[in-house]
Design an enzyme around this catalytic site. Structure first.
Site, PDB file in Angstrom:
ATOM      1  N   ALA A   1      44.059  -4.293  17.113  1.00 20.07           N
ATOM      2  CA  ALA A   1      44.733  -5.350  16.355  1.00 20.07           C
ATOM      3  C   ALA A   1      44.827  -6.651  17.150  1.00 20.07           C
ATOM      4  O   ALA A   1      44.852  -7.733  16.566  1.00 20.07           O
ATOM      5  CB  ALA A   1      46.114  -4.888  15.919  1.00 20.07           C
ATOM      6  N   THR A   2      44.875  -6.556  18.476  1.00 19.70           N
ATOM      7  CA  THR A   2      44.901  -7.784  19.283  1.00 19.70           C
ATOM      8  C   THR A   2      43.659  -8.617  18.982  1.00 19.70           C
ATOM      9  O   THR A   2      43.752  -9.818  18.676  1.00 19.70           O
ATOM     10  CB  THR A   2      44.946  -7.442  20.788  1.00 19.70           C
TER      11      THR A   2
ATOM     12  N   SER B   1      45.170  -1.254  13.607  1.00 24.25           N
ATOM     13  CA  SER B   1      44.896  -0.642  14.897  1.00 24.25           C
ATOM     14  C   SER B   1      44.914   0.876  14.729  1.00 24.25           C
ATOM     15  O   SER B   1      45.865   1.426  14.175  1.00 24.25           O
ATOM     16  CB  SER B   1      45.990  -1.076  15.872  1.00 24.25           C
ATOM     17  N   ALA B   2      43.871   1.557  15.232  1.00 23.08           N
ATOM     18  CA  ALA B   2      43.783   3.015  15.022  1.00 23.08           C
ATOM     19  C   ALA B   2      44.856   3.779  15.785  1.00 23.08           C
ATOM     20  O   ALA B   2      45.353   4.795  15.309  1.00 23.08           O
ATOM     21  CB  ALA B   2      42.396   3.515  15.430  1.00 23.08           C
TER      22      ALA B   2
ATOM     23  N   CYS C   1      54.278  -4.049  25.036  1.00 25.09           N
ATOM     24  CA  CYS C   1      53.583  -5.143  25.735  1.00 25.09           C
ATOM     25  C   CYS C   1      54.545  -5.942  26.598  1.00 25.09           C
ATOM     26  O   CYS C   1      54.128  -6.717  27.436  1.00 25.09           O
ATOM     27  CB  CYS C   1      52.946  -6.091  24.737  1.00 25.09           C
TER      28      CYS C   1
ATOM     29  N   GLN D   1      51.434  -2.123  12.437  1.00 27.86           N
ATOM     30  CA  GLN D   1      52.513  -1.130  12.337  1.00 27.86           C
ATOM     31  C   GLN D   1      52.700  -0.613  10.913  1.00 27.86           C
ATOM     32  O   GLN D   1      53.412   0.360  10.698  1.00 27.86           O
ATOM     33  CB  GLN D   1      53.844  -1.749  12.810  1.00 27.86           C
TER      34      GLN D   1
ATOM     35  N   ASN E   1      56.938  -4.918  14.920  1.00 30.85           N
ATOM     36  CA  ASN E   1      56.780  -3.783  15.825  1.00 30.85           C
ATOM     37  C   ASN E   1      58.061  -3.413  16.560  1.00 30.85           C
ATOM     38  O   ASN E   1      58.174  -2.307  17.076  1.00 30.85           O
ATOM     39  CB  ASN E   1      55.666  -4.053  16.833  1.00 30.85           C
TER      40      ASN E   1
HETATM   41  C1  LIG Z   1      52.347  -5.711  15.320  1.00 27.33           C
HETATM   42  C2  LIG Z   1      51.291  -5.457  16.351  1.00 27.33           C
HETATM   43  N1  LIG Z   1      50.221  -6.261  16.412  1.00 27.33           N
HETATM   44  C3  LIG Z   1      49.249  -6.073  17.303  1.00 27.33           C
HETATM   45  C4  LIG Z   1      49.298  -5.044  18.203  1.00 27.33           C
HETATM   46  C5  LIG Z   1      48.185  -4.876  19.194  1.00 27.33           C
HETATM   47  O1  LIG Z   1      47.372  -3.816  18.770  1.00 27.33           O
HETATM   48  P1  LIG Z   1      46.280  -3.200  19.744  1.00 27.33           P
HETATM   49  O2  LIG Z   1      47.009  -2.364  20.721  1.00 27.33           O
HETATM   50  O3  LIG Z   1      45.409  -2.386  18.816  1.00 27.33           O
HETATM   51  O4  LIG Z   1      45.519  -4.319  20.333  1.00 27.33           O
HETATM   52  C6  LIG Z   1      50.389  -4.184  18.191  1.00 27.33           C
HETATM   53  C7  LIG Z   1      50.491  -3.091  19.177  1.00 27.33           C
HETATM   54  O5  LIG Z   1      51.384  -3.043  19.988  1.00 27.33           O
HETATM   55  C8  LIG Z   1      51.419  -4.392  17.230  1.00 27.33           C
HETATM   56  O6  LIG Z   1      52.499  -3.612  17.197  1.00 27.33           O
END
Ligand SMILES: Cc1ncc(COP(=O)(O)O)c(C=O)c1O
Length: 387
Positions: free
Chosen positions: A75-76, A203-204, A330, A183, A155
């Protein structure tokens, strides 16, 4: 029967790969190792067919067409492509984007990057439940607005956004609507068509699939939306995301999505029941427990509370064999109060005492009861309640 310790109650940070998902992935590491782009021979064709099947499984979870799913590393990356890619592709139309102060850093930092590149960004505030105000959103729209990016579910506090209303507003003004559903997807019903969403990040590893794989949904008709790439190379994924496809991870992501879709309703009810029980029992036994986030418009598997007069870090250290968090994974190295909790307007005391408890597929009632007991004990150690 006693379940094994430690008890994991941090499913918003990540989920374990479901054993059914892992079993489906395994052959794609060794026997079925083909490159999905090498479609001139059987190895590549087999990999390509597996990827197509997974694409369909993921598309079905959110009610879109398979060709609208672009695989990314998570998702990032999807959020980066959505913001940077729209800003570049639609620069001729405008230079303004609207987002919100409680977004994940992957959106906020992409927005900051855009500001450095000369774009204008409005960061909408949220109310005390963590929701944006639709009138403020409407007022923030200018003729130069090209993108609205509002997360589907937060999140940290689990609050879900009024996606339908935002989608309608965006459509009315011919503005692209992106939502970070990392989420939300797989945990709540999600019909992208009905909600007028144009771009959506998944995000998987938040839905019992592997880490390092995700997707960006890109609307391809009514209207067609386009994004510029962030990574350049062999032109994979319709030129939006180059790089050899991670076939085993994609296969796992597909199965994970299918399982979530099949089990979503029952799971949501079971997990919501667990969260309600935890909140009820903690409120009854500990003084000063307050719910963070919306009481009803929230993820079924997330509970975020603050306990007056405590520090999350003390609590978490005392809990030991119950794995919960103060907020986003994070930001665990950051001693400052969470930007999400601060945005709710309660002050840093409440923000510094927040605890995020998130349950999931492997959570049992016995684990929930054990965790409740441990949290109550910890509060007694901290002398919050008379022993
Ligand atoms: C709302 C949200 N966006 C983005 C991310 C990032 O996802 P990824 O770990 O797949 O990069 C997260 C994960 O912590 C998230 O909770």
């Amino acid at each position: 029967m006693t379940t094994k310790r430690p008890v994991y109650l941090d499913f918003n940070a990540t989920t374990p790969v479901d054993k059914r998902v892992l079993a489906t992935m395994l052959p794609y590491f060794s026997e079925d190792f083909g490159n999905a782009a090498s479609t001139t021979h059987a190895f590549g064709q087999q990999a390509s067919a597996a990827v197509s099947h997974a694409r369909q499984q993921i598309a079905s979870l959110i009610n879109v067409s398979a060709n609208e799913i672009i695989f990314t590393s998570g998702a990032t990356e999807s959020n980066n492509i959505a913001l940077l890619g729209v800003a570049e592709r639609y620069a001729h139309k405008g230079d303004h984007i609207i987002t919100c102060v409680t977004e994940h850093k992957a959106v906020l930092d992409s927005a900051k990057r855009l500001e450095k590149l000369g774009k204008r960004v409005t960061y909408l505030p949220v109310d005390s439940f963590g929701r944006v105000d639709l009138d403020q959103l409407r007022q923030a729209i200018t003729p130069q607005t090209i993108l609205i990016s509002i997360m589907a579910a937060n999140n940290e506090i689990g609050t879900v956004a009024p996606l339908r209303e935002i989608g309608l507003l965006a459509r009315e003004h011919d503005i692209i609507f992106h939502t970070d559903a990392a989420q939300y997807a797989g945990h709540m019903p999600l019909d992208v068509q009905a909600l007028n969403i144009d771009l959506l990040s998944i995000s998987a590893h938040k839905l019992y699939g592997p880490k390092g794989i995700g997707a960006l949904y890109v609307r391809r008709e009514n209207p067609r939306v386009d994004v510029a790439p962030v990574i350049y190379g062999g032109g994979h994924e319709q030129g939006i995301r180059s790089g050899t496809l991670n076939v085993p991870a994609i296969v796992g992501f597909g199965v994970a999505a299918e399982l979530c879709q099949a089990e979503l309703e029952d799971e949501a009810e079971r997990l919501r029941g667990y969260c309600q029980k935890i909140f009820r029992e903690l409120s009854r036994n500990i003084e000063g427990v307050e719910l963070n986030g919306h009481p009803t418009e929230r993820l079924p598997h997330n509970l975020n509370i603050s306990i007056t007069g405590t520090r999350s870090s003390d609590f978490i250290a005392l809990l030991g064999d119950v794995a919960i968090s103060a907020g986003s994974a994070c930001n665990t190295a950051n001693p400052n109060p969470s930007h999400v909790l601060c945005a709710l307007g309660f002050g840093s005391e409440r923000a510094l005492s927040s605890l995020r408890i998130s349950v999931g597929r492997t959570t049992t009632l016995e684990e929930v009861e054990y965790a409740i007991g441990r949290i109550i004990e910890a509060s007694q150690v901290l002398q919050l309640v008379p022993a």
